[in-house]
Motif scaffolding. Structure first.
Motif, PDB file in Angstrom:
ATOM      1  N   PRO A  65       0.829  -1.219   0.000  1.00  0.00           N
ATOM      2  CA  PRO A  65       0.000   0.000   0.000  1.00  0.00           C
ATOM      3  C   PRO A  65       0.859   1.263   0.000  1.00  0.00           C
ATOM      4  N   GLY A  66       0.256   2.351  -0.482  1.00  0.00           N
ATOM      5  CA  GLY A  66       0.930   3.644  -0.456  1.00  0.00           C
ATOM      6  C   GLY A  66       1.966   3.837  -1.529  1.00  0.00           C
ATOM      7  N   ARG A  67       1.779   3.193  -2.703  1.00  0.00           N
ATOM      8  CA  ARG A  67       2.719   3.309  -3.832  1.00  0.00           C
ATOM      9  C   ARG A  67       4.127   2.851  -3.461  1.00  0.00           C
ATOM     10  N   ILE A  68       4.185   1.817  -2.650  1.00  0.00           N
ATOM     11  CA  ILE A  68       5.463   1.253  -2.213  1.00  0.00           C
ATOM     12  C   ILE A  68       5.663  -0.099  -2.881  1.00  0.00           C
ATOM     13  N   GLU A  69       6.880  -0.346  -3.332  1.00  0.00           N
ATOM     14  CA  GLU A  69       7.248  -1.615  -3.954  1.00  0.00           C
ATOM     15  C   GLU A  69       8.434  -2.198  -3.212  1.00  0.00           C
ATOM     16  N   LEU A  70       8.373  -3.508  -2.945  1.00  0.00           N
ATOM     17  CA  LEU A  70       9.455  -4.212  -2.281  1.00  0.00           C
ATOM     18  C   LEU A  70      10.066  -5.205  -3.248  1.00  0.00           C
ATOM     19  N   GLU A  71      11.386  -5.218  -3.325  1.00  0.00           N
ATOM     20  CA  GLU A  71      12.114  -6.145  -4.192  1.00  0.00           C
ATOM     21  C   GLU A  71      13.178  -6.848  -3.374  1.00  0.00           C
ATOM     22  N   ALA A  72      13.335  -8.155  -3.599  1.00  0.00           N
ATOM     23  CA  ALA A  72      14.349  -8.913  -2.871  1.00  0.00           C
ATOM     24  C   ALA A  72      14.752 -10.133  -3.680  1.00  0.00           C
ATOM     25  N   GLY A  73      15.977 -10.600  -3.451  1.00  0.00           N
ATOM     26  CA  GLY A  73      16.440 -11.802  -4.134  1.00  0.00           C
ATOM     27  C   GLY A  73      17.888 -12.123  -3.834  1.00  0.00           C
ATOM     28  N   PRO A  74      18.297 -13.385  -4.080  1.00  0.00           N
ATOM     29  CA  PRO A  74      19.677 -13.816  -3.848  1.00  0.00           C
ATOM     30  C   PRO A  74      20.539 -13.635  -5.090  1.00  0.00           C
ATOM     31  N   GLY A  75      21.859 -13.671  -4.903  1.00  0.00           N
ATOM     32  CA  GLY A  75      22.735 -13.520  -6.057  1.00  0.00           C
ATOM     33  C   GLY A  75      24.150 -13.977  -5.775  1.00  0.00           C
ATOM     34  N   LEU A  76      24.989 -13.870  -6.800  1.00  0.00           N
ATOM     35  CA  LEU A  76      26.410 -14.158  -6.716  1.00  0.00           C
ATOM     36  C   LEU A  76      27.179 -12.862  -6.509  1.00  0.00           C
ATOM     37  N   ILE A 108      28.465 -15.301  -2.125  1.00  0.00           N
ATOM     38  CA  ILE A 108      27.040 -15.144  -2.408  1.00  0.00           C
ATOM     39  C   ILE A 108      26.500 -13.978  -1.595  1.00  0.00           C
ATOM     40  N   GLY A 109      25.303 -13.522  -1.960  1.00  0.00           N
ATOM     41  CA  GLY A 109      24.700 -12.416  -1.233  1.00  0.00           C
ATOM     42  C   GLY A 109      23.236 -12.269  -1.577  1.00  0.00           C
ATOM     43  N   GLY A 110      22.698 -11.131  -1.233  1.00  0.00           N
ATOM     44  CA  GLY A 110      21.296 -10.852  -1.514  1.00  0.00           C
ATOM     45  C   GLY A 110      21.036  -9.365  -1.478  1.00  0.00           C
ATOM     46  N   GLU A 111      19.877  -8.978  -1.965  1.00  0.00           N
ATOM     47  CA  GLU A 111      19.496  -7.567  -1.986  1.00  0.00           C
ATOM     48  C   GLU A 111      18.062  -7.415  -1.537  1.00  0.00           C
ATOM     49  N   VAL A 112      17.788  -6.303  -0.859  1.00  0.00           N
ATOM     50  CA  VAL A 112      16.429  -5.899  -0.509  1.00  0.00           C
ATOM     51  C   VAL A 112      16.317  -4.416  -0.839  1.00  0.00           C
ATOM     52  N   ILE A 113      15.315  -4.062  -1.647  1.00  0.00           N
ATOM     53  CA  ILE A 113      15.094  -2.664  -2.029  1.00  0.00           C
ATOM     54  C   ILE A 113      13.645  -2.301  -1.736  1.00  0.00           C
ATOM     55  N   GLY A 114      13.449  -1.185  -1.082  1.00  0.00           N
ATOM     56  CA  GLY A 114      12.111  -0.608  -0.910  1.00  0.00           C
ATOM     57  C   GLY A 114      12.014   0.663  -1.721  1.00  0.00           C
ATOM     58  N   ARG A 115      10.999   0.750  -2.602  1.00  0.00           N
ATOM     59  CA  ARG A 115      10.826   1.930  -3.458  1.00  0.00           C
ATOM     60  C   ARG A 115       9.489   2.602  -3.146  1.00  0.00           C
ATOM     61  N   TRP A 116       9.497   3.919  -3.204  1.00  0.00           N
ATOM     62  CA  TRP A 116       8.258   4.696  -3.061  1.00  0.00           C
ATOM     63  C   TRP A 116       8.165   5.665  -4.233  1.00  0.00           C
ATOM     64  N   ARG A 117       7.000   5.686  -4.876  1.00  0.00           N
ATOM     65  CA  ARG A 117       6.779   6.578  -6.014  1.00  0.00           C
ATOM     66  C   ARG A 117       5.939   7.773  -5.572  1.00  0.00           C
ATOM     67  N   PRO A 118       6.512   8.982  -5.637  1.00  0.00           N
ATOM     68  CA  PRO A 118       5.765  10.166  -5.218  1.00  0.00           C
ATOM     69  C   PRO A 118       4.727  10.635  -6.219  1.00  0.00           C
ATOM     70  N   GLY A 119       4.626   9.983  -7.386  1.00  0.00           N
ATOM     71  CA  GLY A 119       3.637  10.372  -8.384  1.00  0.00           C
ATOM     72  C   GLY A 119       4.172  11.291  -9.455  1.00  0.00           C
ATOM     73  N   VAL A 120       5.493  11.348  -9.605  1.00  0.00           N
ATOM     74  CA  VAL A 120       6.139  12.194 -10.619  1.00  0.00           C
ATOM     75  C   VAL A 120       6.609  11.304 -11.760  1.00  0.00           C
TER      76      VAL A 120
END
Length: 202
Positions: free
Chosen positions: A111-122, A145-157
């Protein structure tokens, strides 16, 4: 006679297939990130080497479930050896690094124009600290090995059909092998944390 046949054909004509709705979390993501990276390496002789760096990164991912890529340029600011801390610029010039994380990610819409991204990698990285006069240089190329977590918010621009987003990124890694010190590295740990500004393509 012809009119009833035409009406019957129109009534029985199959409805056109509807195009599937595109997921709101699908599409390419491109971002620039500024943050901090802490890298600690333990040798088999139980010595610990830690480097704290400023990181300038490019982040990319391809779909709601797809490939991601993080490329970071590191600028070491502080080095530590067995508990003793030193300013990198006092002993090394140049002091640079490169960090690469590539893998597979998934995205979720919140909710609130928020996107969550996550995943493993080399994970692969390179640190090169060239010692000044009478100082021994330090180089390392830990792989793991490793991983990433990204939280994005779109202000509507929007910009050119892409949505502007701001967010945060965290990427932990664990390394097991260093081809430059194959008989010395016991384990390596790193953590990258930063802010990001990007364009989200539909």
């Amino acid at each position: 006679m012809i009119t009833p046949l035409l009406l019957a054909l129109l009534v029985t004509q199959p409805a056109p297939d509807r195009l599937p709705e595109r997921s709101l979390v699908d599409g390419w993501r491109h971002a620039l990130s500024l943050g901090w990276v802490g890298t600690s390496l333990w040798s088999k002789e139980d010595s610990q080497y830690t480097v704290h760096s400023l990181a300038a990164s490019y982040l990319m991912s391809t779909a709601d479930s797809g490939v991601f890529l993080h490329v970071s340029f590191l600028f070491p600011l502080q080095v530590r050896q067995d508990g003793n801390a030193y300013a990198a610029g006092d002993f090394y010039s140049p002091a640079l690094g490169l960090d690469l994380l590539v893998g597979w990610e998934w995205r979720w819409e919140l909710p609130g124009r928020i996107e969550l991204e996550a995943g493993p990698g080399l994970h692969a990285s390179l640190l090169t600290l060239t010692g000044k006069a009478n100082i021994q240089s330090f180089n390392a190329a830990p792989l793991g090995i490793g991983g990433e977590v990204i939280g994005r918010w779109r202000p509507g621009v929007n910009a050119g059909g892409a949505a502007l987003s701001v967010g945060v990124v965290v990427a932990p890694t664990i390394d097991f092998w260093d081809p430059l010190h194959s008989s010395q590295l016991k384990i390596g740990l790193s953590l990258r944390a930063g802010v990001a500004v990007g364009l989200d393509l539909p």
